[in-house]
Design a protein around this motif. Structure first.
Motif, short mmCIF file in Angstrom:
data_model
loop_
_atom_site.label_atom_id
_atom_site.label_comp_id
_atom_site.label_asym_id
_atom_site.label_seq_id
_atom_site.Cartn_x
_atom_site.Cartn_y
_atom_site.Cartn_z
N ILE B 110 -2.43 16.81 43.75
CA ILE B 110 -3.17 16.98 42.25
C ILE B 110 -2.88 15.87 41.74
N LYS B 112 -4.00 13.73 38.27
CA LYS B 112 -4.52 13.16 36.79
C LYS B 112 -4.81 11.69 36.56
N LYS B 407 -8.18 14.65 33.76
CA LYS B 407 -8.69 15.61 33.96
C LYS B 407 -8.03 15.94 35.23
N TYR B 408 -7.68 16.90 35.69
CA TYR B 408 -6.40 17.23 36.90
C TYR B 408 -7.92 17.28 37.72
N ILE B 409 -7.59 16.34 39.15
CA ILE B 409 -8.52 16.87 40.41
C ILE B 409 -7.51 17.13 41.46
N ILE B 410 -7.55 18.24 42.33
CA ILE B 410 -7.32 19.16 43.03
C ILE B 410 -7.68 19.26 44.25
N HIS B 411 -7.06 18.64 45.38
CA HIS B 411 -7.94 18.63 46.22
C HIS B 411 -7.04 19.49 47.59
#
Lengths: 418, 418
Positions: B110, B112, B407-411
């Motif tokens: 995660i 941010k 924003k949250y970018i989740i891989h």
């Protein structure tokens, strides 16, 4: 009752209490939480008796069984509520954290320090557990809280509130640090929302109608999310097995939540093989399927969607499906119909993954994972007061940190400005 | 002109443009800023000719000479405006910064990430330089901006805007990334403030009346400060010489600014010697003094203050003075009458210093330094779009970072929720 005078006293008392909670030691705040949990357990019978009044009224007023179920306080639910409060004790207190520190060339030492927000108003619908949940998170972060629940749960909320108040008093905190509005008069909300001189934040929790009403009438800052229209885009370079599992999980793991998938977008190159497979899984789980013309041609069981479907948060076992001809089409669709909540791309292609996370303007953008992870606990925040689709202050899941503000503390040795 | 339709097009165009500026490279944004500065310098004559129309109207409408001076564009002021834009080029671009990164036990990564806010509306009064200042800061942070200036500067603002637009087009950015409202119709503001579907933030800059109007009518989040009623509290343990210098600087270095001192609080143990000394300095600089009864007795030249004085932002050479009997009295006064902007304690006592910074709930709380340091440049932010006395999102000076969201970018690798 003079509602205006009543609310005026509430907000003034909250402001005064907030000055004390802001500087209260973590140990005192934790002692209050401990006592709140104890009081709820020790007074289960009273809580259930008061809840019974709400339940009788709900039946008389013809509330649906789902609504009545949400309202109901059982022994188990009271224990869960107490357990929830106890969990907040174990979370670390973010207040007083030094966020940044800099020494300027003139010798001024500038610290940016985390502080409570001040007075927080929570406006919510019928679940009485919100009363305890929200109060405990706001107290842990040193805020004073004013709770206004739905009229359906008024007796339950007041009963919970009595236990909270007595816990605050017992540990020596100002009992006005947490207050529940004891009138169901609708004017109360109007007065609360104009109390910007005393309150710092409103968090509405409930349906879109309640939230819009708050936004339109509040002169106090509001953090909110209207709805969750979440998408999974299955890219042409997706692993179909992974895509299938993620789509089924995003739709089905808990369809009534804001982070469940409402629309599935499938690249046309994959649609012919992928759609029949995933739709079978959905149909087996009794999901109603509504799709674009292309998808209807591929899978006979899909009904033709209307434009409104694309922007609808179903919150139940209904899924809209669209076949897109490119990743740009998918991003365009999400931008036009989405709610900026949680959107997913399934792809093995790094370029497309990057394009998607860069260009989709949502609180949480995922590559190869379920939409269902947008949640304070899943993000490791330890708690969640709600989810924001706003862009100011807090975006996505809101934990304890998001219930704080900051101030600058500057130490000098007589510096003046030249 | 159909104002509603005009504003509707403006906000839609801004939203569309914001999607492009959000992902624009720093180099492109800097090229646009460079070109904006060039255009302003190259077209000085046009700008001054258009400004002349505003100046003539101002004279006809009987504006004060101070207002006319604020409105005026001279060759020097245009150069300063261009210089201001060039300085923004040198600031580092906060967009895409990774604020936090965490790998969850289930393997989800995660991040941010800092992103632009989106569409920002700036509503301001007559200074035409705000048009260029605000536009350049918002562009640097990847936002689209809608500027609504005062009607007195309409010709100047439009002339500046033409140069900005042409610069955006020249470097290949969407010209709607920066728009100026070209009508003086007051309904335009009303429509803008309800455009929450397209705009993410309103920043009002001007007098308290303008700001209250925005807060009361906006369904878009607002960041603001109503006024600056800043205090210096001279504690019983103050170094009197330091206290004198800081008080004089806080009041006099630039009395018309929001971070100038308006009220001086003096501990009674020090008042007998300190007040005559500091008041002489103030009187020598032509400051009008208004004080409580005790201070009037100590210094004959002080007029008796009325209650309103304590909450007034004079913005000129007037100072209110109160003798207090304890640090608690001082904190209580600041809490009751202050504006949560910038407050100072002068003391050599660490316990009192700590008590003051802990308990005074203001954006900037100082120990032994002038109030005048509350400023984006003085804080090392490199720029300032304004100062916030709100507690959400941004508090105190607002620089480039405060013009961003996250924003949250989740891989993931196929994670689903159990």
């Amino acid at each position: 009752m003079n509602v205006k005078a009543y609310i005026d006293k509430i907000v003034r008392d909250a402001k005064a209490a907030s000055r004390k909670t802001a500087i209260a030691d973590t140990s005192i705040k934790n002692a209050a939480l401990e006592q709140m949990a104890l009081n709820l357990i020790d007074n289960k019978e009273i809580l259930m008796a008061e809840n019974e009044k709400d339940l009788r009224a709900a039946e008389e007023n013809g509330l649906t069984s789902a609504m009545i179920d949400r309202l109901k306080l059982t022994e188990l639910r009271i224990e869960a509520m107490a357990e929830g409060i106890k969990e907040v004790i174990n979370l670390s207190d973010p207040v007083s954290e030094i966020i940044e520190k800099v020494v300027r060339p003139n010798g001024l030492e500038i610290q940016k320090i985390r502080v409570p927000i001040g007075v927080i108003i929570i406006i919510y619908e019928s679940r009485p557990n919100v009363t305890a949940d929200a109060a405990s998170l706001c107290l842990k972060t040193g805020n004073a809280t004013i709770l206004r629940g739905g009229k359906e749960s008024i007796h339950s909320n007041i009963a919970i509130y009595r236990q909270i108040s007595s816990a605050l008093e017992k540990v020596g905190l100002d009992k006005n640090a947490i207050q529940v509005i004891e009138t169901v008069d609708r004017d109360a909300v109007g007065y609360l929302l104009k109390a910007d001189e005393f309150a710092d934040l409103v968090i509405p929790r409930g349906g879109e109608g309640l939230i819009r009403n708050v936004v339109e009438n509040s002169t106090i800052p509001v953090i909110k999310h209207y709805k969750g229209v979440c998408h999974v885009y299955v890219d042409e370079f997706a692993d179909p097995d992974m895509a299938r599992e993620i789509c089924l999980n995003s739709k089905l793991q808990r369809p009534g939540t804001c982070n469940a998938m409402e629309t599935m977008l499938v690249h046309e190159k994959l649609a012919g093989t992928f759609l029949p497979d995933v739709c079978k899984g959905m149909s087996d789980a009794a999901v109603e399927l509504r799709g674009c013309e292309k998808s209807c041609k591929i899978v006979p069981g899909i009904q033709l969607a209307i434009d409104e479907d694309w922007s609808t948060e179903y919150l139940e076992k209904i899924l809209s499906i669209k076949v897109v001809s490119s990743i740009d089409d998918a991003i365009e669709h999400i931008s036009a119909y989405g709610s900026s909540h949680s959107d997913v791309i399934i792809t093995e292609d790094k370029t497309n993954a990057k394009k998607f996370v860069d260009e989709v303007d949502s609180a949480a953008v995922y590559v190869n994972a379920s939409t269902r992870f947008t949640d304070g606990f899943e993000f490791g925040m330890g708690a969640e007061i709600g989810i924001s689709t706003d862009k100011l202050h807090a975006r996505g899941p809101m934990g304890l940190k998001e219930l704080t503000s900051y101030k600058y503390i500057i130490h000098g040795t007589g510096q003046i400005r030249k």
